[in-house]
Design a protein around this motif. Structure first.
Motif, PDB file in Angstrom:
ATOM      1  N   LEU A  27       0.829  -1.202   0.000  1.00  0.00           N
ATOM      2  CA  LEU A  27       0.000   0.000   0.000  1.00  0.00           C
ATOM      3  C   LEU A  27       0.862   1.249   0.000  1.00  0.00           C
ATOM      4  O   LEU A  27       0.568   2.206  -0.717  1.00  0.00           O
ATOM      5  N   LEU A  28       1.924   1.261   0.785  1.00  0.00           N
ATOM      6  CA  LEU A  28       2.822   2.413   0.803  1.00  0.00           C
ATOM      7  C   LEU A  28       3.403   2.647  -0.591  1.00  0.00           C
ATOM      8  O   LEU A  28       3.454   3.784  -1.065  1.00  0.00           O
ATOM      9  N   ARG A  47      -1.881   2.326   9.369  1.00  0.00           N
ATOM     10  CA  ARG A  47      -3.233   2.235   9.926  1.00  0.00           C
ATOM     11  C   ARG A  47      -4.079   1.219   9.156  1.00  0.00           C
ATOM     12  O   ARG A  47      -4.781   0.400   9.746  1.00  0.00           O
ATOM     13  N   ALA A  48      -4.003   1.257   7.841  1.00  0.00           N
ATOM     14  CA  ALA A  48      -4.766   0.301   7.030  1.00  0.00           C
ATOM     15  C   ALA A  48      -4.320  -1.125   7.336  1.00  0.00           C
ATOM     16  O   ALA A  48      -5.162  -2.032   7.456  1.00  0.00           O
ATOM     17  N   GLU A  86     -10.466   7.818   2.835  1.00  0.00           N
ATOM     18  CA  GLU A  86     -10.663   6.441   3.287  1.00  0.00           C
ATOM     19  C   GLU A  86     -11.176   5.551   2.154  1.00  0.00           C
ATOM     20  O   GLU A  86     -10.841   4.374   2.084  1.00  0.00           O
ATOM     21  N   PHE A  87     -11.944   6.120   1.241  1.00  0.00           N
ATOM     22  CA  PHE A  87     -12.477   5.334   0.128  1.00  0.00           C
ATOM     23  C   PHE A  87     -11.368   4.932  -0.840  1.00  0.00           C
ATOM     24  O   PHE A  87     -11.312   3.784  -1.295  1.00  0.00           O
ATOM     25  N   ALA A  88     -10.498   5.871  -1.172  1.00  0.00           N
ATOM     26  CA  ALA A  88      -9.389   5.574  -2.087  1.00  0.00           C
ATOM     27  C   ALA A  88      -8.465   4.519  -1.490  1.00  0.00           C
ATOM     28  O   ALA A  88      -8.016   3.602  -2.183  1.00  0.00           O
ATOM     29  N   VAL A  89      -8.191   4.627  -0.195  1.00  0.00           N
ATOM     30  CA  VAL A  89      -7.293   3.681   0.462  1.00  0.00           C
ATOM     31  C   VAL A  89      -7.935   2.300   0.525  1.00  0.00           C
ATOM     32  O   VAL A  89      -7.299   1.287   0.209  1.00  0.00           O
ATOM     33  N   ALA A  90      -9.206   2.221   0.910  1.00  0.00           N
ATOM     34  CA  ALA A  90      -9.895   0.929   0.989  1.00  0.00           C
ATOM     35  C   ALA A  90      -9.962   0.269  -0.392  1.00  0.00           C
ATOM     36  O   ALA A  90      -9.748  -0.940  -0.518  1.00  0.00           O
ATOM     37  N   ASN A  91     -10.239   1.052  -1.419  1.00  0.00           N
ATOM     38  CA  ASN A  91     -10.269   0.497  -2.775  1.00  0.00           C
ATOM     39  C   ASN A  91      -8.893   0.006  -3.203  1.00  0.00           C
ATOM     40  O   ASN A  91      -8.782  -1.049  -3.841  1.00  0.00           O
ATOM     41  N   ALA A  92      -7.840   0.757  -2.857  1.00  0.00           N
ATOM     42  CA  ALA A  92      -6.476   0.330  -3.202  1.00  0.00           C
ATOM     43  C   ALA A  92      -6.143  -0.989  -2.498  1.00  0.00           C
ATOM     44  O   ALA A  92      -5.568  -1.891  -3.107  1.00  0.00           O
TER      45      ALA A  92
END
Length: 110
Positions: A27-28, A47-48, A86-92
Motif C-alpha cells: 500500500l505504501l 493504519r490500514a 478512506e475510500f481511495a485507500v480501501a479500494n487500493a
C-alpha cells in the motif's frame, strides 16, 4: 437482469502479521507512486494494515467485509495532509489483495 458478483473469500492467513506487513509495504508503494510520496503515506499504510490484521485475526475472510471495515475505521484518520481519502485507500487495499490472489480487478464494463 444482471448476475450478482459472488463474494470473494480470502484464504485463512497463516501468519496475519506477515500478511499485514506485506499489505503495509504494498500500500505504501501504491500511495507513493499514484501521486507524490508524502510523509503521511506511511501513517496511512500502517493504519490500514492494522485494521486489516485485526479483521483477519477476528476471522474475517470476506473481502467486502474487510473493505467496509477499512472505510469505517479510516473515517477517524486525518487525511487533511493527503491526496487520499478512506475510500481511495480501501479500494487500493481491495485491488492489492485481489492481485495477490491472481484476480485482475475489473473496470466494471461488460
Amino acid at each position: 437482469m444482471s448476475t450478482p458478483i459472488p463474494p470473494i473469500q480470502l484464504p485463512p492467513c497463516g501468519d496475519c502479521t506477515a500478511d499485514a506487513q506485506w499489505l503495509e509495504a504494498a500500500l505504501l508503494n501504491w500511495l507513493n507512486t499514484e501521486y507524490l510520496p508524502e510523509a503521511v503515506n506511511q501513517a496511512i499504510a500502517q493504519r490500514a494494515a492494522q485494521v486489516y490484521r485485526r479483521q483477519r485475526l477476528e476471522g474475517e475472510h470476506d473481502l467486502g467485509g474487510i473493505l467496509l471495515a477499512l472505510i469505517t475505521e479510516l473515517q477517524e484518520f486525518d487525511f487533511s495532509q493527503s491526496f487520499y481519502s478512506e475510500f481511495a485507500v480501501a479500494n487500493a487495499v481491495s485491488e492489492l489483495l485481489l492481485r495477490r490472489l491472481g484476480i485482475e480487478p475489473c473496470c466494471g464494463a461488460g
